[in-house]
Design a protein around this motif. Structure first.
Motif, PDB file in Angstrom:
ATOM      1  N   GLN A 171      46.548 107.923  42.952  1.00 49.70           N
ATOM      2  CA  GLN A 171      47.857 108.430  43.382  1.00 49.70           C
ATOM      3  C   GLN A 171      47.679 109.547  44.397  1.00 49.70           C
ATOM      4  O   GLN A 171      48.406 109.626  45.385  1.00 49.70           O
ATOM      5  N   THR A 172      46.702 110.403  44.148  1.00 49.12           N
ATOM      6  CA  THR A 172      46.434 111.490  45.082  1.00 49.12           C
ATOM      7  C   THR A 172      46.063 110.949  46.459  1.00 49.12           C
ATOM      8  O   THR A 172      46.548 111.431  47.481  1.00 49.12           O
ATOM      9  N   ILE A 173      45.225 109.926  46.464  1.00 48.70           N
ATOM     10  CA  ILE A 173      44.828 109.326  47.735  1.00 48.70           C
ATOM     11  C   ILE A 173      46.026 108.718  48.434  1.00 48.70           C
ATOM     12  O   ILE A 173      46.279 108.952  49.612  1.00 48.70           O
ATOM     13  N   LYS A 174      46.787 107.947  47.676  1.00 47.04           N
ATOM     14  CA  LYS A 174      47.900 107.186  48.254  1.00 47.04           C
ATOM     15  C   LYS A 174      48.991 108.101  48.791  1.00 47.04           C
ATOM     16  O   LYS A 174      49.488 107.921  49.895  1.00 47.04           O
ATOM     17  N   PHE A 175      49.363 109.129  48.018  1.00 47.17           N
ATOM     18  CA  PHE A 175      50.527 109.920  48.398  1.00 47.17           C
ATOM     19  C   PHE A 175      50.172 111.184  49.177  1.00 47.17           C
ATOM     20  O   PHE A 175      51.017 111.734  49.859  1.00 47.17           O
TER      21      PHE A 175
END
Ligand SMILES: Nc1ncnc2c1ncn2[C@@H]1O[C@H](COP(=O)(O)OP(=O)(O)O)[C@@H](O)[C@H]1O
Ligand SMILES: [Mg+2]
Lengths: 303, 284
Positions: A198-202
């Protein structure tokens, strides 16, 4: 007194250094302008006889009859570049993310130099390899599932070889971009309970969007101009490709294949110069547009 | 190499048993304001084979402010990062001993790490807004934990911006990029972002040190308000701040806890010579 002189001398050096550097910068900018003007002057004869629009919209290339249609070459260039970027970008994004976010430092220490080596292999080697491996693979294995006949010498082969050539370039830029993102930003996302993905994506992807765009722009500019490797696998038939299995004839290949030959034909050298000018303008327009997009995005999201 | 030594399979079950026994003896920690919210037992942390935290034993009491003080480099940040398990993101970390939150060992291999981090809001030294709008910064956590309803999100955003005293300043530009805010506002935004996932504990790592005096006073006042509902552990390097807001003090030196206790006791009547010297400004 002596001290005063010394100060004056230092200031003089400062001014001198600045002006010399300014001069060199202007000179390198001028080079681009000079190249543009030179190409324009050289292609003036053909532009005098034919309208620009008729030249770039016609697909009939018969130099002996004085017919110069550039559409097949423009389309060939666009097809090959598009295919290359469509293949390369997702692959590079994922491996760039893997290398910077997941990979153990040990893996990174091994992979990074390997990528640099890949980036340093001369294009002609990629071309030979493409002709020996990619072309037969496309012609004998892939194409029969989709079309009746393809020699394998196709824009798809060109795109694949080109993709493999720009992959190391994009990956090494991307890993640098991801590495420049502060650790605190990742921590900020993780500490509200986000997973790594999620950190990577957002957060990571978002934060590095301008950088990713810049990397892609650089890769595409490189792809537009790549000559020899593409020339060896594309088939070089002057037709507008209608499928990825059709042969194509990109602009750089046209110029490299024919420059210096058949120069006695009227307008022929002028036509090749126009091909170079078209390539030049495509890259110019493309870079300008992407720069505008980049600035817009940075402003919009204050990245 | 990342080695998580503790807990091993065997003593994990021992641990569960003692937790169960504990619960029978006492009431639930959260319902008793005297029970510690975080208990640290024999915690040792090694970074690249350096012994950074040495046999830490410590309680962070419920619904009060605990200030961790000590000279720079003594391991305060490391301790906070152990609490929400951000420390393990670095390489070559070895942790032994235990950290219990609500009686739950946070290094339990069966535990969901995001659940631990959600419980502990971390406010870092420099504000670090996410690269998105003010609204999305607050809504980020709730969205990640499954809140999709727009109305609900609107309510959450308003509630926690209010809690951080930022609503009136930003209500007209919720969709502007967060990093256009001033540094002080950014830090309150980060506080609101942390609160929005409904943590139980707030960890602050010198959270006011990058701010101007007025902003830092605002944050301090917020902490004092927030201790009604949250347990707060603050690392601070300004003794004055600790004197103003701390209920409990933990004094650390070279990776060890030298002295810990109620603020009044530690400040007025320190037991250890080192504490006395630190408090009187003998070293810092
Ligand atoms: N990632 C790391 N790698 C190596 N040493 C570290 C790392 N993080 C912290 N340390 C060491 O741990 C000690 C405590 O650091 P820290 O917890 O940041 O102290 P404080 O926050 O009290 O100033 C310091 O001596 C520091 O050098
Ligand atoms: Mg610190």
């Amino acid at each position: 007194m002596n001290k005063l002189n010394h100060t004056k001398y230092r200031i003089l050096k400062d001014i001198l250094a600045r002006n010399v550097m300014l001069g060199l910068t202007i000179f390198s900018l001028l080079l681009a302008v000079i190249i543009g003007i030179g190409l324009y002057i050289k292609s003036a004869p053909i532009l005098h006889d034919h309208s620009l629009w008729s030249l770039i919209s016609s697909s009939s290339w018969r130099p002996f009859k004085g017919e110069f249609g550039f559409l097949p070459f423009i389309m060939g260039t666009l097809w090959v570049t598009l295919i290359a970027i469509v293949i390369a970008l997702p692959l590079c994004l994922l491996s760039g993310i893997y290398l910077s976010e997941y990979a153990h430092p040990f893996v990174k220490r091994i992979v990074d130099p390997m990528i640099d080596i890949l980036a340093g292999i001369p294009p002609v080697v990629y071309g030979v390899w493409g002709a020996l491996v990619v072309v037969p693979f496309i012609g004998d294995v892939v194409a029969p599932h989709f079309v009746e006949y393809s020699s394998g010498y196709s824009v798809l082969s060109g795109g694949i070889v080109l993709a493999i050539m720009i992959i190391p370039l994009i990956i090494s830029i991307l890993t640098e971009i991801f590495a420049a993102i502060p650790k605190e930003l990742r921590d900020a996302s993780l500490s509200v309970g986000a997973t790594k993905w999620q950190t990577i994506k957002f957060v990571i992807i978002r934060k590095s969007t301008p950088g990713i765009i810049a990397a892609v722009v650089l890769a595409i500019s490189r792809a537009f101009g790549e000559t020899i490797a593409v020339l060896m696998v594309c088939g070089n038939i002057s037709q507008v490709p209608h499928s990825v299995f059709d042969s194509g004839y990109p602009l750089p290949a046209l110029i490299a294949n024919n420059y210096g030959e058949m120069m006695s034909l009227p307008l022929y050298d002028s036509a090749l110069m126009l091909a170079a000018l078209i390539l030049f303008v495509i890259i110019l327009i493309f870079n300008t547009i992407s720069r505008i997009v980049l600035v817009r995005i940075e402003r919009r999201f204050a990245l | 190499m990342k080695t998580m030594k503790y807990p091993t399979e065997e003593n994990y079950y021992d641990e569960v048993l003692t937790i169960v026994n504990d619960k029978n003896k006492k009431t639930m920690p959260s319902s008793n304001s005297n029970a510690p919210h975080i208990s640290v037992r024999n915690l040792n942390v090694y970074i690249q084979r350096n012994h950074i935290l040495k046999n830490i034993n410590l309680d962070i009491p419920n619904k009060s402010i605990t200030c961790i003080i000590g000279p720079s480099g003594c391991g305060k940040t490391t301790l906070l990062k152990t609490f929400n398990r951000l420390l393990e993101r670095s390489n070559e970390i070895k942790i032994t001993g235990e950290v219990l939150v609500d009686g739950e060992n946070i290094h339990d291999p069966h535990i969901d790490i995001t659940h631990i981090r959600k419980k502990m809001g971390l406010l870092s030294q420099r504000p670090c807004p996410l690269p998105m709008s003010i609204y999305d910064n607050i809504a980020y956590g709730p969205k990640i934990h499954g809140t999709r309803n727009r109305k609900q999100l609107d309510a959450i955003v308003e509630k926690y911006l209010n809690a951080a005293g930022l609503w009136d300043e930003v209500k007209d530009r919720l969709h502007a990029p967060a990093n256009r805010l001033s540094i002080g506002q950014q830090q309150r935004l980060c506080l609101a972002r942390g609160l929005a996932v409904e943590p139980e504990v707030i960890l602050g790592d010198e959270a006011t040190s990058a701010l101007d005096p007025i902003s830092s006073k605002k944050i301090e006042e917020l902490f004092v308000q927030l201790k009604e509902e949250y347990s707060i552990a603050l690392v601070t390097h300004t003794l004055r701040q600790a004197q103003r807001i701390a209920d409990y003090i933990v004094f650390m030196y070279l990776g060890e806890v030298v002295e810990a206790g109620p603020a009044a006791e530690v400040f007025n009547n320190p037991k250890e010579k080192l504490t006395r010297e630190y408090l009187s400004g003998y070293f810092s």
